[in-house]
Design a protein around this motif. Structure first.
Motif, PDB file in Angstrom:
ATOM      1  N   LEU A   1      14.644   2.168   1.048  1.00  0.00           N
ATOM      2  CA  LEU A   1      14.830   1.434   2.290  1.00  0.00           C
ATOM      3  C   LEU A   1      15.121  -0.033   1.984  1.00  0.00           C
ATOM      4  CD1 LEU A   1      12.033   2.847   4.567  1.00  0.00           C
ATOM      5  CD2 LEU A   1      14.452   2.890   5.033  1.00  0.00           C
TER       6      LEU A   1
ATOM      7  N   LEU B   1       9.422  10.677  -0.653  1.00  0.00           N
ATOM      8  CA  LEU B   1       8.434   9.754  -0.095  1.00  0.00           C
ATOM      9  C   LEU B   1       7.121   9.848  -0.851  1.00  0.00           C
ATOM     10  CD1 LEU B   1       8.957   9.916   3.745  1.00  0.00           C
ATOM     11  CD2 LEU B   1       9.131   7.933   2.272  1.00  0.00           C
TER      12      LEU B   1
ATOM     13  N   PRO C   1       7.710   6.557  -3.001  1.00  0.00           N
ATOM     14  CA  PRO C   1       7.955   6.158  -1.612  1.00  0.00           C
ATOM     15  C   PRO C   1       8.887   4.979  -1.478  1.00  0.00           C
ATOM     16  CG  PRO C   1       5.683   5.772  -2.237  1.00  0.00           C
ATOM     17  CD  PRO C   1       6.305   6.500  -3.356  1.00  0.00           C
TER      18      PRO C   1
ATOM     19  N   VAL D   1       6.037  -0.008  -1.533  1.00  0.00           N
ATOM     20  CA  VAL D   1       5.732  -0.007  -0.103  1.00  0.00           C
ATOM     21  C   VAL D   1       4.413   0.668   0.220  1.00  0.00           C
ATOM     22  CG1 VAL D   1       8.097  -0.020   0.715  1.00  0.00           C
ATOM     23  CG2 VAL D   1       6.973   2.141   0.249  1.00  0.00           C
ATOM     24  N   ARG D   2       3.846   1.379  -0.764  1.00  0.00           N
ATOM     25  CA  ARG D   2       2.674   2.172  -0.451  1.00  0.00           C
ATOM     26  C   ARG D   2       1.462   1.275  -0.281  1.00  0.00           C
ATOM     27  NH1 ARG D   2       2.596   7.598  -3.654  1.00  0.00           N
ATOM     28  NH2 ARG D   2       0.752   7.055  -4.815  1.00  0.00           N
ATOM     29  N   ARG D   3       0.601   1.657   0.657  1.00  0.00           N
ATOM     30  CA  ARG D   3      -0.573   0.835   0.927  1.00  0.00           C
ATOM     31  C   ARG D   3      -1.832   1.665   0.695  1.00  0.00           C
ATOM     32  NH1 ARG D   3      -1.716  -0.393   6.819  1.00  0.00           N
ATOM     33  NH2 ARG D   3       0.417  -1.096   7.035  1.00  0.00           N
ATOM     34  N   ALA D   4      -2.884   1.075   0.170  1.00  0.00           N
ATOM     35  CA  ALA D   4      -4.207   1.680  -0.014  1.00  0.00           C
ATOM     36  C   ALA D   4      -4.200   2.954  -0.879  1.00  0.00           C
ATOM     37  CB  ALA D   4      -4.871   2.026   1.305  1.00  0.00           C
TER      38      ALA D   4
END
Lengths: 306, 307
Positions: free
Chosen positions: B252, B292, B296, B304-307
């Motif tokens: 993206l 993804l 991702p 972009v991945r969180r946590a």
């Protein structure tokens, strides 16, 4: 009296009671049943979107999986409906477990992946190669279990349980923890919340609600196509209803269903494109001017929304 | 069969790149998800259909018309929707819902205006320019028809769409990497706040990118009747999913990745079509989920991945 019981008495009892009495006063039972189904789905979306902040664009995947889990048990194993209902719910929870890795994605990525997952399940179920198992694109016809009154009653029981779950979330540490995760997962983790476990639990509860709704829907209608139970309008309606009323409240999604689904049934059936236009515009206006739904409007006027 | 699939995949891949490019540009610059992307493509398809049926305009000369019309529509649309949206607490999430609503409005209005019937344009129309070029090279008249490439025969429309897509991608690269406006656009992509504080007119740059984004969707829509089958008002959602698969594979917000994503998607789609045709429709979804989960940020992306 603690808030939890006050909310239960003030919302759950009247809503379930009204839905139980209405069939005696109003002839179109299918319509009443659909209201119950959408109340279930809107609250299911509420659990995962309202409280946890994950927008499930493919929520219908659980609904369809529940419907197929139920039907396949009945068709292949001649299971009694109530037992098959459990199987339908379990199938949806299983799909939820399978999709838990998606929760690692944030925001838009999660929504899109979830939508893709629901469409992938639809493609598998309706694949002509699996016709021996799922009847492929030709749909399911259930024989010998048609008991609309009992099915409606079971749907009401599921609704009561679902509403109690949401009342609990609204008034408990667990619900607060979920909202903390929604606001900021890292801070929530620092405050001692087990972020991964709590949101997986919310996700599975949400999947279970949709799975049970799908099972009881399959039971009630008995004849359906894959596109019927995996139709994206289920996800979309449920999300819009929850959003319109106000996420993370008990009353909001119910109001959303009663008002919007009511409008849909007066003008949407005969001229669906005009309804589509109206709810498209409604969604845009909501996002731009009232992102927290009707509930935030009521709160602004000083009314506490349970 | 293998060579055919690879070549057809490449042609379709270039076209899928064009489909995804506009969506990616909008996401890259504004960090909003244009869920109505497929519906702009659908509108482009209808534009091609009506221009052809009313004025006998070939889809090729329709390109500048589409570019102009949709740029003109995109600029006011940006100022109407986006600044308000970006001021909200969670713009990315709300943009999904907002543009979902917008896609419903477009679909409903198109249905009200044109009905739900399927429309198409005969594929021979894009064969004519190809035949003209062939005639010029051969020095004699060549009838419009399929084109032979490396011993494989393809409809002329596929070749034309692929060439137009490649040209459009090239022009977008010139815009982003060789003009001052593109330089500013990339600055906004990297850091919106810093771009703002260094005096860039962020809204103007974004509005142009938004206009270009939906114009690209409309231009790819001009070729939709040849590449995606007949056009209907309801086709938008599926197209949006495909374009998401394409840009997520690439990553993206990175236009270069879209080319990679489009070509990979096109080739794997064609291979699936040739070898497991009944499962081919499953591909975009599985590919999307797999990418993804494994990576991702896409093949060429940032974290972009969180946590």
């Amino acid at each position: 009296m603690p808030r939890l019981w006050r909310h239960a008495l003030a919302i759950v009892v009247p809503v379930v009671g009204a839905m139980a009495v209405l069939p005696a006063l109003y002839g179109n039972h299918l319509l009443l049943f659909n209201f119950v189904v959408f109340m279930l789905l809107a609250q299911g979306v509420n659990v995962i979107y309202g409280f946890t902040g994950y927008l499930p664009f493919g929520y219908v995947g659980f609904f369809g999986t529940g419907a197929y889990g139920f039907s396949l048990m009945v068709v292949h194993l001649a299971t009694p409906p109530l037992l098959a209902l459990v199987a339908g719910g379990a199938a949806a929870v299983l799909l939820g477990l399978l999709l838990t890795p998606l929760l690692r994605l944030s925001g838009a990525y999660f929504s899109i992946a979830n939508l893709a997952a629901a469409l992938a399940v639809l493609q598998v179920v309706s694949n002509p190669d699996l016709q021996d198992i799922t009847k492929g694109p030709y749909g399911i016809a259930l024989n010998g279990i048609y008991q609309p009154t009992l099915a409606y009653g079971v749907a009401l029981a599921i609704l009561a349980a679902t509403l109690m779950t949401v009342v609990y979330l609204r008034n408990s540490r667990f619900g607060m923890a979920l909202q903390a995760i929604r606001e900021d997962p890292i801070s929530a983790g620092m405050a001692g919340i087990n972020v991964v476990r709590e949101r997986v639990i919310a996700w599975l509860i949400s999947a279970l609600i949709a799975g049970l709704a799908g099972s009881v829907f399959a039971w009630y209608v008995s004849v359906f196509y894959p596109e019927t139970v995996f139709g994206s309008e289920f996800s979309i309606f449920a999300i819009v209803f929850a959003l319109f009323g106000g996420p993370a409240t008990v009353l909001g999604p119910l109001l959303g269903v009663i008002i919007l689904y009511g409008i849909y049934n007066t003008i949407g059936i005969t001229t669906p494109q005009y309804f589509q236009l109206i709810y498209g515009l409604l969604i845009m206006v909501l996002v731009l001017f009232l992102p927290n739904g009707l509930a935030s409007l009521l709160r602004r006027w000083g009314i506490d929304v349970p | 069969m293998l060579i055919y699939s690879l070549l057809a995949g490449l042609l379709f891949g270039l076209y899928f790149t064009l489909i995804g490019l506009g969506l990616n540009l909008v996401f890259g610059v504004m960090r909003i998800v244009n869920l109505a992307h497929g519906d702009f493509l659908m509108l482009g398809g209808f534009l091609a259909f009506w221009l052809f049926n009313l004025f006998a305009v070939n889809p090729l000369p329709a390109i500048p018309i589409a570019l102009f019309l949709f740029m003109m529509a995109g600029l006011p649309l940006y100022y109407l929707l986006v600044p308000r949206l970006l001021a909200a607490r969670d713009p990315e999430m709300l943009s999904i819902i907002l543009f979902f609503g917008f896609s419903q409005v477009i679909e409903a209005l198109t249905t009200i205006a044109f009905g739900t019937s399927e429309r198409s344009i005969p594929g021979i129309e894009l064969g004519r320019p190809v035949a003209a070029v062939e005639s010029w090279f051969a020095g004699r008249k060549v009838a419009p028809g399929p084109v032979t490439l490396f011993g494989q025969t393809f409809p002329a429309a596929w070749i034309v769409s692929a060439i137009v897509s490649a040209l459009a991608v090239f022009l977008i690269f010139l815009y982003l990497y060789r003009t001052r406006l593109g330089y500013l656009t990339r600055a906004v992509m990297v850091q919106r706040e810093e771009a703002l504080s260094s005096g860039i007119n962020v809204h103007r740059v974004s509005a142009i990118a938004f206009g270009v984004g939906i114009a690209l969707a409309a231009i790819s829509g001009l070729f939709a009747p040849f590449m995606l089958g007949s056009i209907t008002p309801a086709m938008g959602v599926d197209v949006t999913i495909v374009s998401f698969a394409v840009i997520v594979i690439g990553s993206l917000g990175n236009p270069l990745g879209t080319v990679l994503g489009g070509v990979l998607y096109g080739i794997s789609y064609m291979l699936m079509q040739s070898y497991f045709s009944s499962w081919a429709n499953l591909l975009p979804y599985l590919l999307l989920i797999a990418i993804l989960l494994v990576r991702p940020s896409g093949l060429l992306g940032r974290q972009v991945r969180r946590a």
